[in-house]
Design an enzyme around this catalytic site. Structure first.
Site, short mmCIF file in Angstrom:
data_model
loop_
_atom_site.label_atom_id
_atom_site.label_comp_id
_atom_site.label_asym_id
_atom_site.label_seq_id
_atom_site.Cartn_x
_atom_site.Cartn_y
_atom_site.Cartn_z
N ALA A 1 47.70 -31.94 -14.68
CA ALA A 1 48.01 -32.34 -13.31
C ALA A 1 46.91 -31.91 -12.34
CB ALA A 1 49.34 -31.71 -12.88
N LYS A 2 46.09 -30.95 -12.74
CA LYS A 2 45.07 -30.41 -11.84
C LYS A 2 43.95 -31.41 -11.55
CE LYS A 2 47.03 -26.37 -11.36
NZ LYS A 2 47.59 -25.93 -10.06
N ASP A 3 43.84 -32.47 -12.35
CA ASP A 3 42.88 -33.52 -12.02
C ASP A 3 43.13 -34.05 -10.61
OD1 ASP A 3 41.90 -33.29 -14.56
OD2 ASP A 3 42.38 -35.34 -15.18
#
Length: 338
Positions: free
Chosen positions: A39-41
């Protein structure tokens, strides 16, 4: 045109087996489908592009960050495409897999002790601040105290989930570390639910050894709550301003051991190879179900934050599980050497 165009629009996948005995319908928002496998993208691209728009990031500049591994990987990936250098400070709790991946993506990695206070000069918070000062023109992402962390999910994860469930979601369950994912997603979902005359309960997942649950309930930062734990990217020994506690209805704490088992169960029962924090979310669902949180009308979305490949030396390693004193049945019974 580049790998960055693949960020977001991750699938919502119905869980078929692991929730069979629980009333309601359960769906996983599988963030491992992002190109950087987490999710950090979303926040890496959003924050960097915002810094570019504001003229803060100059060509060839250095990006500095504090990370448990996933944000660093995403920042390194974005930096490659956009021509920036990337320096990250991680804790010694980060899996060797994550550290190797960061190095493979060209990031300079500083490994800091995990069991020190946030204001200790050796902590990864302090080291990242020092590295930012030592690199003129660098940008410190500072995800724990950057409102753009939550904004990224308000503008992407929240709308995706609302659309994918046709506005029928009743519960969102997500881990809280920096708090950006749960806060931004929750804010959007609650706004939409209010407009449509429905409600969405936002259920945060915290770790034993973290201060978040008690702070949410009492607004007291209790250092007696802090002690070492193994799950990466979940819980905190400080209060991140990126967390909007007002949009979270309750927190559930989970143990290292049960979360590790649940991560393995997701793989063997759903065919989804996801990480330690996904196991924590699944464990919270089990505990909430026992507490009577769900009924036949519940439509529950659980955010599975990252991919299982980042934990091969941890929860998917029988040796590591044994070293932690966990009592899982060894999976090597399925291996025959000829």
């Amino acid at each position: 045109q580049s790998v960055l165009e693949l960020i977001g629009n991750t699938p919502l996948i119905k869980l078929q087996n692991i929730t069979k005995s629980i009333p309601g319908a359960f769906y996983a928002k599988v963030e491992a489908f992002n190109p950087g496998h987490s999710a950090k993208d979303r926040i890496a691209l959003y924050i960097i592009e915002q810094a570019e728009r504001e003229g803060i990031l100059q060509p060839g500049a250095t990006i500095v960050e504090t990370t448990s591994g996933n944000t660093g990987f995403s920042l390194a990936m974005v930096s490659i495409i956009k021509g920036y250098k990337c320096i990250v400070a991680v804790t010694s709790k980060s899996s060797p897999d994550k550290i190797d991946m960061l190095r493979s993506m060209g990031a300079k990695v500083y490994v800091c002790p995990c069991d020190v206070a946030a204001d200790d000069e050796r902590s990864y918070y302090s080291v990242a601040k020092r590295l930012h000062q030592e690199n003129p023109g660098s940008v410190y992402i500072n995800q724990y105290f950057n409102e753009l962390n939550s904004a990224a999910h308000y503008h992407s994860t929240g709308p995706e989930i609302w659309e994918q469930t046709n506005g029928t979601i009743t519960h969102l369950i997500a881990c809280s570390g920096t708090g950006g994912t749960i806060s931004g997603t929750a804010k959007y979902l609650k706004e939409q639910a209010e407009k449509s005359g429905t409600t969405v309960r936002i259920l945060g997942v915290d770790a034993y050894g973290s201060v978040l649950k008690k702070y949410h309930e009492t607004k007291e930062f209790d250092t007696n709550e802090i002690y070492p734990y193994r799950i990466e990217g979940l819980g905190k020994n400080l209060i991140p301003s990126a967390t909007n506690f007002d949009v979270i209805d309750s927190f559930t704490k989970v143990t290292d051991e049960e979360s590790a088992y649940s991560a393995r169960e997701i793989a063997t029962q759903e065919g989804l190879f996801v990480g330690y924090t996904s196991g924590a979310v699944m464990q919270a669902i089990k505990q909430l179900a026992e507490a009577g949180e769900f009924d036949e009308n519940s439509r529950v979305v659980a955010i599975f934050p990252d991919h299982g490949s980042r934990y091969m030396s941890k929860v998917f390693s029988d040796q590591w599980m044994t070293e932690q004193g966990f009592t899982a049945n060894p999976s090597d019974q399925s291996i025959e050497y000829i």
